[in-house]
Motif scaffolding. Structure first.
Motif: not given
Length: 177
Positions: A75-83
């Motif tokens: 399945n496609p996904q929503d992805t986020r990254v924070w630093i």
């Protein structure tokens, strides 16, 4: 004999630990590759994972680095990254979100490292992925996906270039006291 343990070098604990609510269907993070981090995991079934002490990378302020995330292939996904660039244990969604990829498989991007980030301290990087349309936030409990934290140490480039023999001499002098 007394043993002293210095715990000041580790990352600050995050202000939240987003746990997977109901793992399903191959969602989650299966690999994160960022500079010298190359960490595989079992996806959303693992739930939240804190690798910030075991999987760290050293970055140079002002440089940019490739980030590649392997997500589930079903399945496609929503992805986020924070630093957490200011090291306050809170991921600011405006100034510290470094990657946003929605409705996609295996997101990747180039992450520029700001020169005003806290340096020479382990900072927390959070990767969070969930179903398409979920719009994850740093403390969102993912429905099917997961969150993983990693350690990032930002420094400045050295002002002088040393050869390996220079480094050996410096190390020898340091050990000699």
């Amino acid at each position: 004999d007394v043993v002293t343990v210095d715990l000041t070098g580790g990352p600050l604990p995050g202000n939240c630990t987003p746990g997977t609510l109901s793992y399903c269907c191959g969602y989650g993070i299966f690999n994160v590759s960022f500079n010298n981090i190359n960490k595989s995991s079992s996806g959303g079934e693992d739930g939240f994972q804190d690798y910030s002490c075991s999987d760290q990378t050293q970055l140079i302020a002002g440089n940019a680095y490739n980030l590649i995330i392997t997500t589930g292939s079903n399945n496609p996904q929503d992805t986020r990254v924070w630093i957490d660039y200011n090291n306050d244990a809170i991921f600011d969604d405006v100034t510290e979100r470094v990657l946003t990829i929605d409705d996609n498989y295996n997101p990747s991007g180039v992450i520029p490292i700001p020169t005003n980030a806290v340096q020479d301290t382990v900072l927390r990087m959070r990767v969070l992925s969930d179903f398409s349309g979920s719009i994850p936030e740093p403390c969102t409990n993912p429905w099917y996906g997961q969150a993983e934290d990693y350690g990032v140490i930002i420094g400045v480039p050295p002002t002088a270039q040393f050869s390996s023999s220079d480094s050996l001499i410096c190390l020898t002098r340091l050990l000699a006291g």
